[in-house]
Design a protein around this motif. Structure first.
Motif, PDB file in Angstrom:
ATOM      1  N   VAL A   3       3.657  -1.968  -0.101  1.00 26.45           N
ATOM      2  CA  VAL A   3       3.772  -0.944   0.937  1.00 26.45           C
ATOM      3  C   VAL A   3       2.441  -0.827   1.665  1.00 26.45           C
ATOM      4  O   VAL A   3       1.370  -0.812   1.047  1.00 26.45           O
ATOM      5  N   ARG A   4       2.530  -0.755   2.978  1.00 25.53           N
ATOM      6  CA  ARG A   4       1.356  -0.505   3.801  1.00 25.53           C
ATOM      7  C   ARG A   4       1.672   0.647   4.747  1.00 25.53           C
ATOM      8  O   ARG A   4       2.751   0.686   5.351  1.00 25.53           O
ATOM      9  N   LYS A   5       0.750   1.595   4.855  1.00 28.31           N
ATOM     10  CA  LYS A   5       0.944   2.755   5.716  1.00 28.31           C
ATOM     11  C   LYS A   5       0.153   2.598   6.999  1.00 28.31           C
ATOM     12  O   LYS A   5      -1.039   2.286   6.973  1.00 28.31           O
ATOM     13  N   LEU A  11       5.733   3.318   7.497  1.00 31.48           N
ATOM     14  CA  LEU A  11       5.475   2.456   6.353  1.00 31.48           C
ATOM     15  C   LEU A  11       6.044   1.065   6.619  1.00 31.48           C
ATOM     16  O   LEU A  11       7.154   0.930   7.155  1.00 31.48           O
ATOM     17  N   SER A  28       1.145   6.755  14.821  1.00 35.56           N
ATOM     18  CA  SER A  28       0.874   5.654  13.881  1.00 35.56           C
ATOM     19  C   SER A  28       0.358   4.439  14.633  1.00 35.56           C
ATOM     20  O   SER A  28       1.105   3.820  15.405  1.00 35.56           O
ATOM     21  N   HIS A 130      12.407   7.050   1.610  1.00 38.77           N
ATOM     22  CA  HIS A 130      11.734   7.679   2.739  1.00 38.77           C
ATOM     23  C   HIS A 130      12.701   8.716   3.306  1.00 38.77           C
ATOM     24  O   HIS A 130      13.734   8.372   3.853  1.00 38.77           O
ATOM     25  N   ALA A 146       8.263   8.535  -0.592  1.00 39.91           N
ATOM     26  CA  ALA A 146       7.397   8.807   0.550  1.00 39.91           C
ATOM     27  C   ALA A 146       7.460  10.316   0.774  1.00 39.91           C
ATOM     28  O   ALA A 146       8.458  10.841   1.266  1.00 39.91           O
ATOM     29  N   ILE A 174       2.981  11.122   3.049  1.00 43.10           N
ATOM     30  CA  ILE A 174       3.149  10.751   4.453  1.00 43.10           C
ATOM     31  C   ILE A 174       3.157  12.031   5.290  1.00 43.10           C
ATOM     32  O   ILE A 174       3.028  13.125   4.779  1.00 43.10           O
TER      33      ILE A 174
END
Length: 210
Positions: A3-5, A11, A28, A130, A146, A174
């Motif tokens: 996972v990368r935010k 995400l 974002s 999420h 999330a 998040i």
């Protein structure tokens, strides 16, 4: 699963060599440069979850990606010729070999005078949930949540209780961009978490494997 935010609610989830992007919104940065996406998931129509200025270029650069979204967001992207699938609570589908389940119907109430819009959450790979802008508690065990950390539709106590009800093994905070100091909210979520939950902040943008 990796996972990368990209900040706030966005995400990038990588599972079985499949890349899935969730909620590429206006708060974002950096997701517009991604390539090789198989799917893009939108929880609801608010601009901090879907940036209509940058989304078309992203989809043009990822022609194999299918866009999955709620009924309220669909009219905003119609007419662009993209691969679009409208989803609702209970739907199940695969992105390549990765299963995705749709959980939830409505955005959390901000105020009675503000119309409520559709909101769908996504359970990806049977592991990561999420919820978008809702506190929908799935009727199954969730490994990774999330977890919204700050929102105009929630008090800190409600977010703490949401984490306790879901009781994930891992929470990734998040929805922090509305706070000048999100670590304030992170502290509450960490200090009041269930004993079996670990809170992992990945705001730096580095990929995190679990």
């Amino acid at each position: 699963m990796r996972v990368r935010k990209f900040g706030h609610a966005c995400l990038l989830v990588e599972e079985a060599d499949t890349q899935i992007l969730v909620d590429p919104g206006a708060f974002s940065p950096g997701w517009e440069e991604l390539r090789g996406l198989a799917g893009v998931l939108i929880t609801h129509q608010h601009f901090d979850h879907v940036d209509l200025q940058r989304l078309p270029a992203l989809l043009e650069a990822n022609p194999d990606a299918t866009l999955y979204l709620d009924a309220g967001s669909a009219p905003q992207v119609s007419g662009h010729g993209f691969n679009v699938v409208v989803v609702t609570d209970g739907d199940k589908f695969d992105i390549n070999s990765v299963p995705v389940e749709v959980i939830g119907r409505d955005h959390a109430v901000i105020h009675p005078d503000i119309p409520q819009v559709p909101n769908v959450g996504y359970l990806i790979g049977e592991r990561l949930f999420h919820p978008g802008d809702a506190l929908t508690v799935p009727d199954k065990e969730i490994e990774v949540l999330a977890l919204p950390a700050a929102a105009p539709w929630a008090k800190v106590s409600e977010l703490v209780d949401f984490q306790r009800k879901v009781a994930p093994r891992l929470s990734i905070p998040i929805h922090e961009a509305i706070y000048a100091r999100p670590e304030f909210a992170y502290g509450f979520l960490d200090n009041l978490k269930p004993e079996t939950t670990t809170v992992k902040v990945i705001d730096g943008g580095e990929p995190f494997d679990f």
